[in-house]
Scaffold this active site. Structure first.
Site, PDB file in Angstrom:
ATOM      1  N   LYS A  69     -27.739  36.673 109.544  1.00 24.23           N
ATOM      2  CA  LYS A  69     -28.158  35.338 110.016  1.00 24.23           C
ATOM      3  C   LYS A  69     -27.295  34.882 111.203  1.00 24.23           C
ATOM      4  O   LYS A  69     -27.819  34.407 112.206  1.00 24.23           O
ATOM      5  CB  LYS A  69     -28.094  34.309 108.865  1.00 24.23           C
ATOM      6  CG  LYS A  69     -29.050  34.673 107.722  1.00 24.23           C
ATOM      7  CD  LYS A  69     -29.120  33.620 106.646  1.00 24.23           C
ATOM      8  CE  LYS A  69     -27.828  33.467 105.855  1.00 24.23           C
ATOM      9  NZ  LYS A  69     -27.468  34.680 105.083  1.00 24.23           N
ATOM     10  N   THR A  70     -25.981  35.061 111.071  1.00 25.52           N
ATOM     11  CA  THR A  70     -25.096  34.675 112.186  1.00 25.52           C
ATOM     12  C   THR A  70     -25.428  35.517 113.417  1.00 25.52           C
ATOM     13  O   THR A  70     -25.508  35.010 114.541  1.00 25.52           O
ATOM     14  CB  THR A  70     -23.621  34.894 111.784  1.00 25.52           C
ATOM     15  OG1 THR A  70     -23.396  34.238 110.544  1.00 25.52           O
ATOM     16  CG2 THR A  70     -22.673  34.354 112.830  1.00 25.52           C
ATOM     17  N   ASP A 114     -24.123  27.122 109.616  1.00 25.22           N
ATOM     18  CA  ASP A 114     -24.174  27.999 108.448  1.00 25.22           C
ATOM     19  C   ASP A 114     -24.098  27.129 107.187  1.00 25.22           C
ATOM     20  O   ASP A 114     -23.544  26.022 107.236  1.00 25.22           O
ATOM     21  CB  ASP A 114     -22.971  28.955 108.509  1.00 25.22           C
ATOM     22  CG  ASP A 114     -23.219  30.222 107.714  1.00 25.22           C
ATOM     23  OD1 ASP A 114     -24.332  30.385 107.173  1.00 25.22           O
ATOM     24  OD2 ASP A 114     -22.302  31.056 107.643  1.00 25.22           O
ATOM     25  N   THR A 163     -28.567  30.208 102.070  1.00 20.90           N
ATOM     26  CA  THR A 163     -28.874  31.309 101.163  1.00 20.90           C
ATOM     27  C   THR A 163     -30.169  31.002 100.424  1.00 20.90           C
ATOM     28  O   THR A 163     -30.827  31.899  99.918  1.00 20.90           O
ATOM     29  CB  THR A 163     -27.741  31.519 100.145  1.00 20.90           C
ATOM     30  OG1 THR A 163     -27.343  30.236  99.663  1.00 20.90           O
ATOM     31  CG2 THR A 163     -26.560  32.205 100.779  1.00 20.90           C
ATOM     32  N   ARG A 222     -23.628  44.166 105.994  1.00 22.26           N
ATOM     33  CA  ARG A 222     -22.178  43.900 105.967  1.00 22.26           C
ATOM     34  C   ARG A 222     -21.483  44.894 105.046  1.00 22.26           C
ATOM     35  O   ARG A 222     -20.409  45.411 105.363  1.00 22.26           O
ATOM     36  CB  ARG A 222     -21.906  42.466 105.498  1.00 22.26           C
ATOM     37  CG  ARG A 222     -20.422  42.210 105.257  1.00 22.26           C
ATOM     38  CD  ARG A 222     -20.082  40.760 104.985  1.00 22.26           C
ATOM     39  NE  ARG A 222     -20.228  39.960 106.166  1.00 22.26           N
ATOM     40  CZ  ARG A 222     -20.826  38.774 106.199  1.00 22.26           C
ATOM     41  NH1 ARG A 222     -21.339  38.262 105.094  1.00 22.26           N
ATOM     42  NH2 ARG A 222     -20.905  38.099 107.319  1.00 22.26           N
TER      43      ARG A 222
HETATM   44  N1  LIG Z   1     -30.058  43.983 111.582  1.00 24.51           N
HETATM   45  C1  LIG Z   1     -28.808  44.366 111.789  1.00 24.51           C
HETATM   46  N2  LIG Z   1     -28.541  45.421 112.558  1.00 24.51           N
HETATM   47  C2  LIG Z   1     -27.274  45.828 112.736  1.00 24.51           C
HETATM   48  N3  LIG Z   1     -26.190  45.222 112.200  1.00 24.51           N
HETATM   49  C3  LIG Z   1     -26.401  44.160 111.439  1.00 24.51           C
HETATM   50  C4  LIG Z   1     -27.713  43.667 111.202  1.00 24.51           C
HETATM   51  N4  LIG Z   1     -27.626  42.587 110.414  1.00 24.51           N
HETATM   52  C5  LIG Z   1     -26.330  42.409 110.164  1.00 24.51           C
HETATM   53  N5  LIG Z   1     -25.590  43.344 110.786  1.00 24.51           N
HETATM   54  C6  LIG Z   1     -24.129  43.449 110.724  1.00 24.51           C
HETATM   55  O1  LIG Z   1     -23.692  42.970 109.466  1.00 24.51           O
HETATM   56  C7  LIG Z   1     -22.566  42.119 109.607  1.00 24.51           C
HETATM   57  C8  LIG Z   1     -22.858  40.788 108.926  1.00 24.51           C
HETATM   58  O2  LIG Z   1     -23.870  40.097 109.628  1.00 24.51           O
HETATM   59  P1  LIG Z   1     -23.878  38.507 109.749  1.00 24.51           P
HETATM   60  O3  LIG Z   1     -22.472  37.974 109.854  1.00 24.51           O
HETATM   61  O4  LIG Z   1     -24.814  38.162 110.838  1.00 24.51           O
HETATM   62  O5  LIG Z   1     -24.496  38.126 108.359  1.00 24.51           O
HETATM   63  P2  LIG Z   1     -24.857  36.682 107.770  1.00 24.51           P
HETATM   64  O6  LIG Z   1     -26.219  36.795 107.165  1.00 24.51           O
HETATM   65  O7  LIG Z   1     -24.674  35.639 108.811  1.00 24.51           O
HETATM   66  O8  LIG Z   1     -23.809  36.516 106.643  1.00 24.51           O
HETATM   67  P3  LIG Z   1     -23.160  35.138 106.102  1.00 24.51           P
HETATM   68  O9  LIG Z   1     -24.307  34.358 105.583  1.00 24.51           O
HETATM   69  O10 LIG Z   1     -22.204  35.630 105.047  1.00 24.51           O
HETATM   70  O11 LIG Z   1     -22.465  34.521 107.287  1.00 24.51           O
HETATM   71  C9  LIG Z   1     -22.294  42.006 111.100  1.00 24.51           C
HETATM   72  O12 LIG Z   1     -21.222  42.853 111.416  1.00 24.51           O
HETATM   73  C10 LIG Z   1     -23.513  42.557 111.779  1.00 24.51           C
HETATM   74  O13 LIG Z   1     -23.140  43.323 112.873  1.00 24.51           O
END
Ligand SMILES: Nc1ncnc2c1ncn2[C@@H]1O[C@H](COP(=O)(O)OP(=O)(O)OP(=O)(O)O)[C@@H](O)[C@H]1O
Length: 367
Positions: A69-70, A114, A163, A222
């Protein structure tokens, strides 16, 4: 609240992750792997906004932690060629905190919020007006003498992440022009994530090695990236640095992450359920005592993935091990063992969808 930050298979980010994650984030929609539906929808939203020369509608991204998401919010800003401001619901406790952020946004900026469901109520109400009219009322003074001073804001795009979209009050949810639901990744997608990260980290990984790591990553990029780093360590110290299926498997055995992504806690819950309680049903607190953990740890840390994997069922009479759980432990399930379900594959395993993602919510049996 429980803390599962020291687990290798937690989907939450730990301190160690943050620096590496920044280096591994895809920077454009084309680089972003999987989530085809969300990607296509978002690409249309961004293209249309660019063609109109305006700012895209507000975007809500919902889904479990660690799915990107980030990363997507940063991609939105990058694709639009605008800066991004990152904050979170818990960081905004007062309406004034939000007013300070909003009033300092530049034209077209992306504001990533977030855990938007954890914002305070007054801040949330201020956000309604800001999202709709690009305006906030700053309240000056207290009591009957208080006055509202309107403040115009530049157009901006709010990207909210949660979430659970269901936790948002409808007036907030309705103000997003687009909602993207992120789902767990399949093994082939995770394999691509691992290959991509391995390239960036300069780790030689063959296809079988990547697939082995993918299978243990709980559908979460992740976790895949974190396991890759541990496997890299093992390959450097105990082998020639290359990651094959065998090396990945030996490395993750050392870290006690099994072929389905279960760790020691997950397995000890299943083991207790099967060996001490004949597969259940057994109450949550009894089960927690049996594994020497807090009730919350079992319920919040271990159970969601066990349920999602179709290994454990929550029933009104207590926790029950499914036939797949017995098999997972190398045991023969009794005739009456629960069949268990896992949402996406219909098979026990990694990529099913738990109650929060459309499965059958079962009543909690807290005894
Ligand atoms: N579709 C994707 N392709 C490649 N890498 C990804 C992808 N999605 C996530 N990642 C990798 O996974 C890691 C976590 O992603 P991210 O921080 O965006 O997750 P998030 O959903 O925002 O988590 P949170 O809700 O805990 O903040 C990052 O290092 C990102 O590079």
């Amino acid at each position: 609240m429980t803390h599962d930050g020291d687990r290798l298979v937690t989907a939450e980010a730990d301190g160690d992750d943050q620096a590496v994650e920044a280096a591994l984030r895809p920077r454009s929609l084309d680089e972003f792997i999987g989530q085809e539906r969300v990607r296509e929808q978002l690409s249309l939203v961004l293209h249309a906004a660019r063609a109109r020369g305006g700012t895209p509608d507000h975007v809500l991204l919902s889904g479990p932690p660690g799915l990107g998401k980030t990363t997507l919010s940063m991609i939105i800003a990058a694709e639009m060629g605008v800066p991004i401001r990152i904050t979170s619901g818990p960081a905004i406790q007062h309406a004034g905190d939000l007013a300070a952020i909003l009033s300092s946004l530049s034209e077209g900026e992306v504001l990533f919020l977030d855990e938007i469901h954890r914002m305070s109520r007054p801040a949330e109400e201020m956000l309604y007006m800001a999202m709709e009219d690009f305006r906030v009322d700053i309240i000056v003074g207290k009591g009957p003498g208080a006055t509202a001073i309107p403040l115009e804001l530049p157009p901006f795009t709010l990207v909210g992440a949660t979430t659970r979209a269901g936790l948002l009050p409808p007036p907030l949810r309705d103000r997003f022009g687009f909602t993207g639901h992120m789902d767990f990744y399949g093994p082939a997608e995770l394999e691509r994530v691992i290959h991509r990260s391995a390239r960036l980290l300069d780790v030689p990984v063959d296809d079988d090695g990547a697939l082995e790591i993918a299978g243990r990553s709980r559908g979460t990029p992740r976790i895949a990236n974190r396991l890759l780093r541990r496997v890299r360590d093992y390959a450097q110290v105990r082998a020639d640095g290359r990651v094959s299926r065998e090396i990945a498997s030996l490395a993750l055995d050392v870290y006690e992450v099994d072929a389905s992504g279960l760790d020691r806690l997950d397995r000890s819950v299943l083991h207790a359920l099967v060996t001490l309680f004949g597969g259940g049903p057994v109450g949550l607190s009894t089960l927690a005592v049996a594994v020497g953990e807090e009730t919350e740890t079992v319920e919040e840390v271990a159970e969601p993935f066990l349920v999602r994997s179709g290994l454990l069922a929550r029933t009104p009479r207590g926790r029950v091990a499914t036939a797949a759980a017995w098999k997972h432990l190398g045991l023969v399930p009794p005739q009456n063992a629960a069949s268990g379900q896992s949402g996406r594959t219909g098979q026990p395993g990694l990529f099913g969808i738990g109650p929060e993602h459309g499965g059958n919510p079962a009543p909690s049996a807290n005894e």
